[in-house]
Design a protein around this motif. Structure first.
Motif, mmCIF file in Angstrom:
data_model
loop_
_atom_site.group_PDB
_atom_site.id
_atom_site.type_symbol
_atom_site.label_atom_id
_atom_site.label_comp_id
_atom_site.label_asym_id
_atom_site.label_seq_id
_atom_site.Cartn_x
_atom_site.Cartn_y
_atom_site.Cartn_z
ATOM 1 N N ALA A 2 0.878 -1.189 -0.032
ATOM 2 C CA ALA A 2 0.098 0.009 -0.074
ATOM 3 C C ALA A 2 0.971 1.193 -0.069
ATOM 4 N N ARG A 3 0.257 2.275 -0.610
ATOM 5 C CA ARG A 3 1.159 3.734 -0.692
ATOM 6 C C ARG A 3 0.143 4.874 -0.017
ATOM 7 N N TYR A 4 0.985 5.771 0.137
ATOM 8 C CA TYR A 4 0.125 7.051 0.773
ATOM 9 C C TYR A 4 1.395 8.179 0.553
ATOM 10 N N ASP A 96 -8.430 11.084 -1.015
ATOM 11 C CA ASP A 96 -7.291 10.622 -1.254
ATOM 12 C C ASP A 96 -7.212 10.169 -2.681
ATOM 13 N N ASN A 99 -5.554 6.855 -3.535
ATOM 14 C CA ASN A 99 -6.167 5.597 -3.063
ATOM 15 C C ASN A 99 -7.619 5.404 -3.304
ATOM 16 N N ASP A 101 -9.954 6.908 -1.440
ATOM 17 C CA ASP A 101 -10.838 7.032 -0.315
ATOM 18 C C ASP A 101 -11.469 8.433 -0.373
ATOM 19 N N ASN A 140 -9.790 -0.099 -1.871
ATOM 20 C CA ASN A 140 -8.317 -1.042 -1.478
ATOM 21 C C ASN A 140 -7.128 -0.311 -1.654
ATOM 22 N N GLY A 141 -7.111 0.896 -2.408
ATOM 23 C CA GLY A 141 -5.845 1.645 -2.295
ATOM 24 C C GLY A 141 -4.945 1.059 -3.661
ATOM 25 N N ALA A 142 -4.230 2.057 -3.829
ATOM 26 C CA ALA A 142 -3.105 1.848 -5.093
ATOM 27 C C ALA A 142 -2.344 0.658 -4.655
ATOM 28 N N ASN A 144 -3.135 -2.485 -4.501
ATOM 29 C CA ASN A 144 -3.605 -3.533 -3.753
ATOM 30 C C ASN A 144 -4.678 -4.125 -4.649
#
Length: 144
Positions: A2-4, A96, A99, A101, A140-142, A144
């Motif tokens: 996962a990344r943020y 976000d 991702n 969100d 799920n996000g980038a 994933n």
């Protein structure tokens, strides 16, 4: 994996983009005011789960002192305190963009405009806004 990365996050309050965040892992914090519900257990050991209709929540943001965002939010806070009759509640949109969100908040009112402190190091300015309704959609996000 996962990344943020914080510069992919967009927070709009009444359409105004907040960008002057202080450092730290909690520059933006959004939480529900109450739990989704609770069990009530009787003497027999059987219980009933009572769901809460309260979907309110709070946004807490920490900003760099003297950022343009501090002035924008302080002006809104002052309008709420000094001209409550004509104050329009705050609307929140958080996304976000990396991702996916998304969180929205409706009918927000300032509850705290933080402590004013100055010294020989940076003092973040904190604002807290309570919303009648918070709606959260997590993805799920980038990667994933």
């Amino acid at each position: 994996m996962a990344r943020y990365q914080h510069d992919y996050a967009v927070l709009l309050l009444n359409g105004y983009e907040i960008t002057g965040y202080a450092d730290g892992s909690d520059a933006i914090s959004i939480e529900n005011a109450v739990d989704a519900g609770a069990y009530t257990i009787g003497a027999s050991g059987k219980g009933v789960f009572l769901g809460s209709c309260n979907q309110s929540g709070t946004l807490t943001i920490k900003l760099l002192q003297h950022s343009e965002d501090c002035k924008f939010l302080q002006d809104l806070y002052n309008k709420q305190r000094n001209d409550f009759k004509n104050f329009s509640p705050v609307e929140m949109e958080f996304k976000d963009t990396l991702n996916g969100d998304e969180i929205t908040g409706l009918n927000g009112f300032f509850v705290i405009n933080g402590t004013f402190s100055r010294g020989d190091s940076h003092n973040p300015t904190e604002f807290k806004i309570a919303f009648e309704s918070i709606n959260r959609k997590l993805e799920n996000g980038a990667d994933n």
